[in-house]
Design a protein around this motif. Structure first.
Motif, PDB file in Angstrom:
ATOM      1  N   PHE A  88       1.051  -1.198  -0.214  1.00  0.00           N
ATOM      2  CA  PHE A  88      -0.147  -0.300  -0.184  1.00  0.00           C
ATOM      3  C   PHE A  88       1.112   1.370  -0.383  1.00  0.00           C
ATOM      4  O   PHE A  88       0.117   2.260  -0.345  1.00  0.00           O
ATOM      5  CB  PHE A  88      -1.079   0.020   1.288  1.00  0.00           C
ATOM      6  N   SER A  89       2.001   1.398   0.553  1.00  0.00           N
ATOM      7  CA  SER A  89       2.648   2.614   0.426  1.00  0.00           C
ATOM      8  C   SER A  89       3.524   2.888  -0.869  1.00  0.00           C
ATOM      9  O   SER A  89       3.229   4.000  -1.299  1.00  0.00           O
ATOM     10  CB  SER A  89       3.703   2.677   1.764  1.00  0.00           C
ATOM     11  N   THR A  90       3.620   1.598  -1.608  1.00  0.00           N
ATOM     12  CA  THR A  90       4.383   1.498  -2.535  1.00  0.00           C
ATOM     13  C   THR A  90       2.654   2.123  -4.062  1.00  0.00           C
ATOM     14  O   THR A  90       3.361   2.900  -4.221  1.00  0.00           O
ATOM     15  CB  THR A  90       4.957   0.285  -2.992  1.00  0.00           C
ATOM     16  N   TYR A  91       2.101   1.870  -3.514  1.00  0.00           N
ATOM     17  CA  TYR A  91       0.774   1.781  -4.186  1.00  0.00           C
ATOM     18  C   TYR A  91       1.028   3.341  -4.329  1.00  0.00           C
ATOM     19  O   TYR A  91       0.686   3.866  -5.249  1.00  0.00           O
ATOM     20  CB  TYR A  91      -0.689   0.882  -4.155  1.00  0.00           C
ATOM     21  N   TYR A  92       0.731   3.748  -2.570  1.00  0.00           N
ATOM     22  CA  TYR A  92       0.493   5.053  -2.818  1.00  0.00           C
ATOM     23  C   TYR A  92       1.273   6.037  -2.804  1.00  0.00           C
ATOM     24  O   TYR A  92       0.850   7.132  -3.500  1.00  0.00           O
ATOM     25  CB  TYR A  92       0.262   5.811  -1.122  1.00  0.00           C
ATOM     26  N   SER A  93       2.419   5.902  -3.075  1.00  0.00           N
ATOM     27  CA  SER A  93       3.274   6.642  -3.953  1.00  0.00           C
ATOM     28  C   SER A  93       3.962   6.696  -5.210  1.00  0.00           C
ATOM     29  O   SER A  93       4.134   8.068  -5.678  1.00  0.00           O
ATOM     30  CB  SER A  93       4.950   6.591  -3.106  1.00  0.00           C
ATOM     31  N   LEU A  94       3.501   5.480  -5.677  1.00  0.00           N
ATOM     32  CA  LEU A  94       3.135   5.641  -7.321  1.00  0.00           C
ATOM     33  C   LEU A  94       1.906   6.525  -7.372  1.00  0.00           C
ATOM     34  O   LEU A  94       2.636   7.089  -8.452  1.00  0.00           O
ATOM     35  CB  LEU A  94       3.361   4.233  -7.961  1.00  0.00           C
ATOM     36  N   LYS A  95       1.349   6.909  -7.075  1.00  0.00           N
ATOM     37  CA  LYS A  95      -0.105   6.599  -7.073  1.00  0.00           C
ATOM     38  C   LYS A  95       0.157   8.489  -7.747  1.00  0.00           C
ATOM     39  O   LYS A  95       0.115   9.176  -8.534  1.00  0.00           O
ATOM     40  CB  LYS A  95      -1.030   6.815  -6.728  1.00  0.00           C
ATOM     41  N   GLN A  96       0.747   8.702  -6.154  1.00  0.00           N
ATOM     42  CA  GLN A  96       1.119  10.276  -6.133  1.00  0.00           C
ATOM     43  C   GLN A  96       2.161  10.905  -7.364  1.00  0.00           C
ATOM     44  O   GLN A  96       1.976  12.021  -7.351  1.00  0.00           O
ATOM     45  CB  GLN A  96       1.564  10.819  -4.574  1.00  0.00           C
ATOM     46  N   HIS A  97       3.029   9.736  -7.984  1.00  0.00           N
ATOM     47  CA  HIS A  97       4.253  10.692  -8.741  1.00  0.00           C
ATOM     48  C   HIS A  97       3.773  10.339  -9.557  1.00  0.00           C
ATOM     49  O   HIS A  97       3.519  11.547 -10.423  1.00  0.00           O
ATOM     50  CB  HIS A  97       5.348   9.150  -8.104  1.00  0.00           C
ATOM     51  N   GLN A 100      -0.626  12.036  -8.821  1.00  0.00           N
ATOM     52  CA  GLN A 100      -1.044  13.365  -8.530  1.00  0.00           C
ATOM     53  C   GLN A 100      -2.805  13.334  -7.720  1.00  0.00           C
ATOM     54  O   GLN A 100      -3.371  12.434  -6.998  1.00  0.00           O
ATOM     55  CB  GLN A 100      -0.364  14.545  -8.697  1.00  0.00           C
ATOM     56  N   ASP A 101      -3.137  14.405  -8.247  1.00  0.00           N
ATOM     57  CA  ASP A 101      -4.446  14.354  -7.226  1.00  0.00           C
ATOM     58  C   ASP A 101      -5.581  13.500  -8.927  1.00  0.00           C
ATOM     59  O   ASP A 101      -6.971  13.941  -8.602  1.00  0.00           O
ATOM     60  CB  ASP A 101      -5.195  15.820  -7.370  1.00  0.00           C
ATOM     61  N   ARG A 102      -4.887  13.024  -9.815  1.00  0.00           N
ATOM     62  CA  ARG A 102      -6.121  12.779 -10.838  1.00  0.00           C
ATOM     63  C   ARG A 102      -6.188  11.040 -10.710  1.00  0.00           C
ATOM     64  O   ARG A 102      -5.289  10.250  -9.861  1.00  0.00           O
ATOM     65  CB  ARG A 102      -6.142  13.368 -12.339  1.00  0.00           C
ATOM     66  N   SER A 103      -7.909  10.449 -11.008  1.00  0.00           N
ATOM     67  CA  SER A 103      -7.834   9.228 -10.856  1.00  0.00           C
ATOM     68  C   SER A 103      -7.379   8.356 -12.463  1.00  0.00           C
ATOM     69  O   SER A 103      -7.228   9.333 -13.196  1.00  0.00           O
ATOM     70  CB  SER A 103      -9.018   8.889 -10.613  1.00  0.00           C
ATOM     71  N   PRO A 104      -6.226   7.422 -11.943  1.00  0.00           N
ATOM     72  CA  PRO A 104      -6.113   6.579 -12.703  1.00  0.00           C
ATOM     73  C   PRO A 104      -6.918   5.684 -13.424  1.00  0.00           C
ATOM     74  O   PRO A 104      -8.398   5.295 -13.285  1.00  0.00           O
ATOM     75  CB  PRO A 104      -4.857   5.436 -12.364  1.00  0.00           C
ATOM     76  N   GLY A 105      -6.815   5.645 -14.834  1.00  0.00           N
ATOM     77  CA  GLY A 105      -6.952   4.834 -16.025  1.00  0.00           C
ATOM     78  C   GLY A 105      -6.954   3.829 -15.505  1.00  0.00           C
ATOM     79  O   GLY A 105      -6.682   2.483 -14.807  1.00  0.00           O
ATOM     80  N   ALA A 106      -8.086   3.104 -16.560  1.00  0.00           N
ATOM     81  CA  ALA A 106      -8.003   0.818 -16.264  1.00  0.00           C
ATOM     82  C   ALA A 106      -6.526   1.052 -16.207  1.00  0.00           C
ATOM     83  O   ALA A 106      -5.819   0.001 -15.667  1.00  0.00           O
ATOM     84  CB  ALA A 106      -8.390   0.711 -18.180  1.00  0.00           C
ATOM     85  N   LEU A 107      -5.953   1.049 -17.577  1.00  0.00           N
ATOM     86  CA  LEU A 107      -4.488   1.060 -18.118  1.00  0.00           C
ATOM     87  C   LEU A 107      -3.614   1.737 -16.500  1.00  0.00           C
ATOM     88  O   LEU A 107      -2.528   0.707 -16.270  1.00  0.00           O
ATOM     89  CB  LEU A 107      -3.920   1.487 -18.926  1.00  0.00           C
ATOM     90  N   SER A 183     -11.272  -0.422  -8.717  1.00  0.00           N
ATOM     91  CA  SER A 183     -11.171   0.852  -9.355  1.00  0.00           C
ATOM     92  C   SER A 183     -12.275   1.229 -10.471  1.00  0.00           C
ATOM     93  O   SER A 183     -13.007   2.275 -10.303  1.00  0.00           O
ATOM     94  CB  SER A 183     -10.007   1.775  -9.428  1.00  0.00           C
ATOM     95  N   GLN A 184     -11.884   1.227 -11.094  1.00  0.00           N
ATOM     96  CA  GLN A 184     -13.727   1.256 -12.200  1.00  0.00           C
ATOM     97  C   GLN A 184     -14.891   0.605 -11.480  1.00  0.00           C
ATOM     98  O   GLN A 184     -15.351   1.657 -12.576  1.00  0.00           O
ATOM     99  CB  GLN A 184     -13.218   0.506 -13.319  1.00  0.00           C
TER     100      GLN A 184
END
Length: 285
Positions: A88-97, A100-107, A183-184
């Motif tokens: 979860f910490s890796t997931y959070y860090s990758l997502k923030q990097h 940032q503030d936008r939601s990732p798409g399916a890919l 997420s979807q």
């Protein structure tokens, strides 16, 4: 860069570790039954996964008493508490990097989930090997530390990384597919549900759907992984051939029912608890 307990990645690690602890303790019996089913000898082949699951469950309780269903929970904790935290910490860090503030798409969700699982999977593989051996019932280890020492002395350090390929082939797609579907489907929920007190239940339901789909897709790799880690002299390709020769195509799906139940419920619970805890401390998961 200096990290403190106030750092968001550290908070994500702590939230993930707590969520993994709760789900591991609750669903360990399903993991033990799955491992026992997958390591049954040819002559003990159950007629179906459902009958086999019940038979193995009753056999464990009869021969090892009720606490026997939690055999392997120690290495599960050793693996899950830091492992889910790392994930979860890796997931959070990758997502923030990257997002940032936008939601990732399916890919993007697939890449986030797969990337986080790769880091956690490689780091925690030695404990995963020990956990699988505890659960299969063929080894008489007395403790996690003793098991690690025994493997290093008798088989070499490389044995602790047996099944790496099969583990990554199982866990990386599972996590990627899970995060994508989760997420979807969560994003498709009506806003009034997402903002209501029933949001955790709705998220949990999305997690169950995602977990079932991801479990079925990655089941063959889990079967191969179990055989390689229980029999470290067996290579991945040899395990694939052995399973097919012994049981045919259906052999790759032995233990699918308890695994799907456990992985689905664990993932759904872990993500629900993680997101609620992150929201409670004021961080966006």
């Amino acid at each position: 860069m200096e990290l403190s307990l106030a750092h968001p990645a550290i908070k994500a690690f702590m939230c993930g570790s707590l969520s993994g602890t709760c789900s591991t303790l609750l669903f360990q019996p399903l993991d033990l039954v799955k491992t026992r089913l997958q390591t049954l000898q040819s002559g003990m082949r159950p007629g179906s996964d459902r009958v086999g699951m019940v038979t193995v469950l009753l056999s464990v309780v009869r021969t090892e008493k009720l606490p026997g269903l939690w055999k392997g929970v120690s290495p599960s904790f050793v693996r899950t508490i830091p492992g889910v935290g790392i994930y979860f910490s890796t997931y959070y860090s990758l997502k923030q990097h990257f997002f940032q503030d936008r939601s990732p798409g399916a890919l993007g969700a697939v890449l986030l989930g797969g990337g986080a699982r790769t880091v956690a999977g490689v780091f925690m593989l030695p404990v995963t090997v020990i956990k699988t051996r505890f659960e299969c019932g063929r080894y008489s280890y007395s403790s996690v530390v003793g098991a690690l020492r025994s493997v290093c002395q008798t088989e070499g350090t490389a044995a602790l990384f047996s099944g790496l390929t099969a583990t990554l082939l199982r866990d990386v797609p599972f996590s990627g597919i899970y995060v994508m579907f989760y997420s979807q489907t969560k994003a498709s929920l009506p806003k009034e549900i997402s903002a209501s007190p029933s949001a955790p239940l709705a998220n949990f339901s999305c997690g169950i759907l995602a977990g079932v789909l991801a479990s079925l897709v990655t089941q063959p790799a889990d079967m191969v992984k179990t055989h390689v880690q229980v029999n470290p002299q067996m290579k991945t390709v040899e395990a694939i051939r052995y399973i097919y020769m012994e049981n045919g195509l259906q052999g790759y799906f032995r233990g699918a029912v308890p695994r799907a139940l456990r992985r689905t419920m664990m993932a759904a619970m872990a993500w629900t608890v993680y997101e609620q805890m992150m929201a409670h401390i004021g961080l966006k998961s």
